[in-house]
Design a protein around this motif. Sequence first.
Motif, PDB file in Angstrom:
ATOM      1  N   LEU A  71       0.726  -1.003  -0.016  1.00 44.32           N
ATOM      2  CA  LEU A  71       0.078  -0.013   0.001  1.00 44.32           C
ATOM      3  C   LEU A  71       0.948   1.216  -0.157  1.00 44.32           C
ATOM      4  O   LEU A  71       1.672   1.389   0.799  1.00 44.32           O
ATOM      5  CB  LEU A  71      -0.809   0.122   1.334  1.00 44.32           C
ATOM      6  CG  LEU A  71      -2.023  -0.933   1.587  1.00 44.32           C
ATOM      7  CD1 LEU A  71      -2.719  -0.983   2.561  1.00 44.32           C
ATOM      8  CD2 LEU A  71      -3.014  -0.934   0.132  1.00 44.32           C
ATOM      9  N   VAL A  72       0.814   2.116  -1.124  1.00 41.06           N
ATOM     10  CA  VAL A  72       1.402   3.144  -1.092  1.00 41.06           C
ATOM     11  C   VAL A  72       1.047   4.339  -0.456  1.00 41.06           C
ATOM     12  O   VAL A  72       1.309   5.106   0.623  1.00 41.06           O
ATOM     13  CB  VAL A  72       1.636   3.628  -2.522  1.00 41.06           C
ATOM     14  CG1 VAL A  72       2.736   4.923  -2.759  1.00 41.06           C
ATOM     15  CG2 VAL A  72       2.390   2.516  -3.330  1.00 41.06           C
ATOM     16  N   ARG A  73      -0.484   4.601  -0.688  1.00 41.87           N
ATOM     17  CA  ARG A  73      -1.374   5.680  -0.060  1.00 41.87           C
ATOM     18  C   ARG A  73      -2.662   5.219  -0.292  1.00 41.87           C
ATOM     19  O   ARG A  73      -3.201   4.638  -1.402  1.00 41.87           O
ATOM     20  CB  ARG A  73      -0.814   7.116  -0.326  1.00 41.87           C
ATOM     21  CG  ARG A  73      -1.328   7.201  -1.926  1.00 41.87           C
ATOM     22  CD  ARG A  73      -1.137   8.651  -2.260  1.00 41.87           C
ATOM     23  NE  ARG A  73      -1.332   8.989  -3.575  1.00 41.87           N
ATOM     24  CZ  ARG A  73      -0.522   9.052  -4.555  1.00 41.87           C
ATOM     25  NH1 ARG A  73       0.551   8.671  -4.250  1.00 41.87           N
ATOM     26  NH2 ARG A  73      -1.162   9.367  -5.873  1.00 41.87           N
ATOM     27  N   CYS A  74      -3.497   5.665   0.790  1.00 41.04           N
ATOM     28  CA  CYS A  74      -5.092   5.456   0.547  1.00 41.04           C
ATOM     29  C   CYS A  74      -5.754   6.712   0.867  1.00 41.04           C
ATOM     30  O   CYS A  74      -5.414   7.178   1.819  1.00 41.04           O
ATOM     31  CB  CYS A  74      -5.446   4.318   1.284  1.00 41.04           C
ATOM     32  SG  CYS A  74      -4.806   2.622   0.845  1.00 41.04           S
ATOM     33  N   ASP A  75      -6.931   7.044   0.143  1.00 41.21           N
ATOM     34  CA  ASP A  75      -7.561   8.292   0.509  1.00 41.21           C
ATOM     35  C   ASP A  75      -9.017   7.800   1.134  1.00 41.21           C
ATOM     36  O   ASP A  75      -9.762   8.777   1.404  1.00 41.21           O
ATOM     37  CB  ASP A  75      -7.642   9.033  -0.577  1.00 41.21           C
ATOM     38  CG  ASP A  75      -8.600   8.659  -1.728  1.00 41.21           C
ATOM     39  OD1 ASP A  75      -9.022   7.448  -1.550  1.00 41.21           O
ATOM     40  OD2 ASP A  75      -8.603   9.046  -2.685  1.00 41.21           O
ATOM     41  N   GLY A  76      -9.239   6.489   1.395  1.00 43.58           N
ATOM     42  CA  GLY A  76     -10.710   6.058   2.050  1.00 43.58           C
ATOM     43  C   GLY A  76     -11.592   5.668   0.912  1.00 43.58           C
ATOM     44  O   GLY A  76     -12.585   4.930   1.159  1.00 43.58           O
ATOM     45  N   GLN A  77     -11.264   5.967  -0.441  1.00 41.91           N
ATOM     46  CA  GLN A  77     -11.857   5.607  -1.590  1.00 41.91           C
ATOM     47  C   GLN A  77     -10.955   4.382  -2.307  1.00 41.91           C
ATOM     48  O   GLN A  77     -11.564   3.433  -2.941  1.00 41.91           O
ATOM     49  CB  GLN A  77     -12.452   6.783  -2.410  1.00 41.91           C
ATOM     50  CG  GLN A  77     -13.320   7.529  -1.609  1.00 41.91           C
ATOM     51  CD  GLN A  77     -14.653   6.895  -1.419  1.00 41.91           C
ATOM     52  OE1 GLN A  77     -15.464   6.187  -2.112  1.00 41.91           O
ATOM     53  NE2 GLN A  77     -15.397   7.066  -0.061  1.00 41.91           N
ATOM     54  N   TRP A  78      -9.856   5.113  -2.722  1.00 43.83           N
ATOM     55  CA  TRP A  78      -8.867   4.480  -3.540  1.00 43.83           C
ATOM     56  C   TRP A  78      -7.474   4.340  -2.945  1.00 43.83           C
ATOM     57  O   TRP A  78      -7.198   5.080  -1.891  1.00 43.83           O
ATOM     58  CB  TRP A  78      -8.646   5.163  -4.735  1.00 43.83           C
ATOM     59  CG  TRP A  78     -10.012   5.347  -5.738  1.00 43.83           C
ATOM     60  CD1 TRP A  78     -10.832   6.195  -5.728  1.00 43.83           C
ATOM     61  CD2 TRP A  78     -10.295   4.565  -6.890  1.00 43.83           C
ATOM     62  NE1 TRP A  78     -11.887   5.995  -6.906  1.00 43.83           N
ATOM     63  CE2 TRP A  78     -11.300   4.862  -7.494  1.00 43.83           C
ATOM     64  CE3 TRP A  78      -9.418   3.340  -7.355  1.00 43.83           C
ATOM     65  CZ2 TRP A  78     -12.012   4.477  -8.372  1.00 43.83           C
ATOM     66  CZ3 TRP A  78     -10.017   2.838  -8.422  1.00 43.83           C
ATOM     67  CH2 TRP A  78     -11.173   3.286  -8.915  1.00 43.83           C
TER      68      TRP A  78
END
Length: 104
Positions: A71-78
Amino acid sequence: MGLCPANQEYGNWRRVRDWQGTTGWVFGPLLSGRRTAVTAPWSKDKIALRRKPSISSLVTSWLAPEAIFELVRCDGQWCKVAVKSQAGFVRQTRLWGIYPDETL
């Protein structure tokens, strides 16, 4: 393996849970701080890896269920995910290893 909810620590030991629900205790210093996720182990269909975090974005490849990615980054949707030289975006609901609406 993912970490279980809060308060699942005892001294240097951490309780972990895999995507199949199996839990156990692991000596904390043996764990990596790197976050990983598994693509929809409950799915029978392949999961789209997209160029941008949008349902209308170009599909760059199709991922098999149970594939493991960083996981590089997540915004809550993607979530932006990566493995070796491949990277792209997957809908967060299609991943195990990150809570719904969690950001990183």
